[in-house]
Design an enzyme around this catalytic site. Sequence first.
Site, PDB file in Angstrom:
ATOM      1  N   ASP A 163      12.338 105.601  41.330  1.00  0.00           N
ATOM      2  CA  ASP A 163      11.698 105.842  39.993  1.00  0.00           C
ATOM      3  C   ASP A 163      12.573 105.151  38.705  1.00  0.00           C
ATOM      4  O   ASP A 163      12.327 104.680  38.139  1.00  0.00           O
ATOM      5  CB  ASP A 163      11.047 107.094  40.102  1.00  0.00           C
ATOM      6  N   GLY A 185       6.820 105.348  49.267  1.00  0.00           N
ATOM      7  CA  GLY A 185       6.588 104.565  47.797  1.00  0.00           C
ATOM      8  C   GLY A 185       6.091 102.638  47.947  1.00  0.00           C
ATOM      9  O   GLY A 185       6.462 102.539  49.333  1.00  0.00           O
ATOM     10  N   GLU A 193      13.318 112.422  51.929  1.00  0.00           N
ATOM     11  CA  GLU A 193      14.786 111.423  51.661  1.00  0.00           C
ATOM     12  C   GLU A 193      15.757 111.898  51.700  1.00  0.00           C
ATOM     13  O   GLU A 193      16.483 111.085  51.384  1.00  0.00           O
ATOM     14  CB  GLU A 193      13.864 110.765  49.762  1.00  0.00           C
TER      15      GLU A 193
HETATM   16  C1  5RP Z   1       8.991 108.874  46.579  1.00  0.00           C
HETATM   17  C2  5RP Z   1      10.152 108.269  45.954  1.00  0.00           C
HETATM   18  C3  5RP Z   1       9.694 106.497  45.557  1.00  0.00           C
HETATM   19  O1  5RP Z   1      10.579 105.942  46.159  1.00  0.00           O
HETATM   20  C4  5RP Z   1       9.602 106.573  44.240  1.00  0.00           C
HETATM   21  O2  5RP Z   1       8.456 107.099  43.331  1.00  0.00           O
HETATM   22  C5  5RP Z   1       9.767 104.978  44.260  1.00  0.00           C
HETATM   23  O3  5RP Z   1       8.142 104.749  44.435  1.00  0.00           O
HETATM   24  P1  5RP Z   1       7.586 103.155  44.623  1.00  0.00           P
HETATM   25  O4  5RP Z   1       8.445 102.368  44.517  1.00  0.00           O
HETATM   26  O5  5RP Z   1       6.406 103.738  44.642  1.00  0.00           O
HETATM   27  O6  5RP Z   1       8.197 102.113  42.302  1.00  0.00           O
HETATM   28  O7  5RP Z   1      11.097 108.848  45.965  1.00  0.00           O
HETATM   29  O8  5RP Z   1       9.222 110.157  46.360  1.00  0.00           O
END
Ligand code: 5RP
Length: 228
Positions: free
Chosen positions: A88, A30, A107
């Site tokens: 998120d 991300g 993850e």
């Molecule tokens: C990907 C994830 C990311 O950690 C999550 O979406 C956060 O992303 P960002 O830092 O771009 O907001 O879980 O699968």
Amino acid sequence: MKGSDCSKRAVGVAAANLVENGMTIGIGSGSTASCFIAALIKRVETEGLHFRAVATSLASHTQAQQGGIQVLDINEVKGLDLAIDGADEIDAYKQMVKGGGGALLREKIIASIAHEMVVIVDESKLVDHLGTFGLPLEILPFGFSHTLRAIEQKKFKVSLRVNGANKPLLTDNGNYIADISFSEPIEDPEPIDYTLLKIPGVLETGFFLGLAGRIFVGKTDGTIEIRP
Ligand code: 5RP
């Protein structure tokens, strides 16, 4: 990256400073994790920092490897000193929703083998209750229409995530992502997680419960709050 670029960069630098010579770490996915990887690469270049990493996605693997970080296959390591990843949504009990980038399964495996999962977020990810973001699930392509129907039969509103060509988005594992949306804030994610994981074809949910260690929160004023 959106409006909170500055907080993401600051939190990425702070998390990169946790890494010590000789460590084996998990690197997340991300935009926030990408800031963390960029800060790590800078430390490799300027300080000669030496550590080994496993990556939660092909994108993070590529970014790290191109920056001179030694990236290993997960089966080559016995465990991880740290896993550092974004989220998120995260609530006051460190319960999280992840998977906005579709990397939730790798993850979660990486978080689960780490001595500590350090979560890096900007303030926009802090919530009173999970649910507004929805809940990503990794599901098996085989029989996916039946899996989606089974999820609906449990009274969840679910949709298959698609790419720009309106085809199912493929994860790095060759699976699909389904997104559940909630009409109300989630009071307790545990029973929802349990219900969903019992459905054949649901490989993993984006609920990360009981996994987070320290939380690094990047504030809009450029400061960082560390929640132990
Ligand atoms: C990907 C994830 C990311 O950690 C999550 O979406 C956060 O992303 P960002 O830092 O771009 O907001 O879980 O699968």
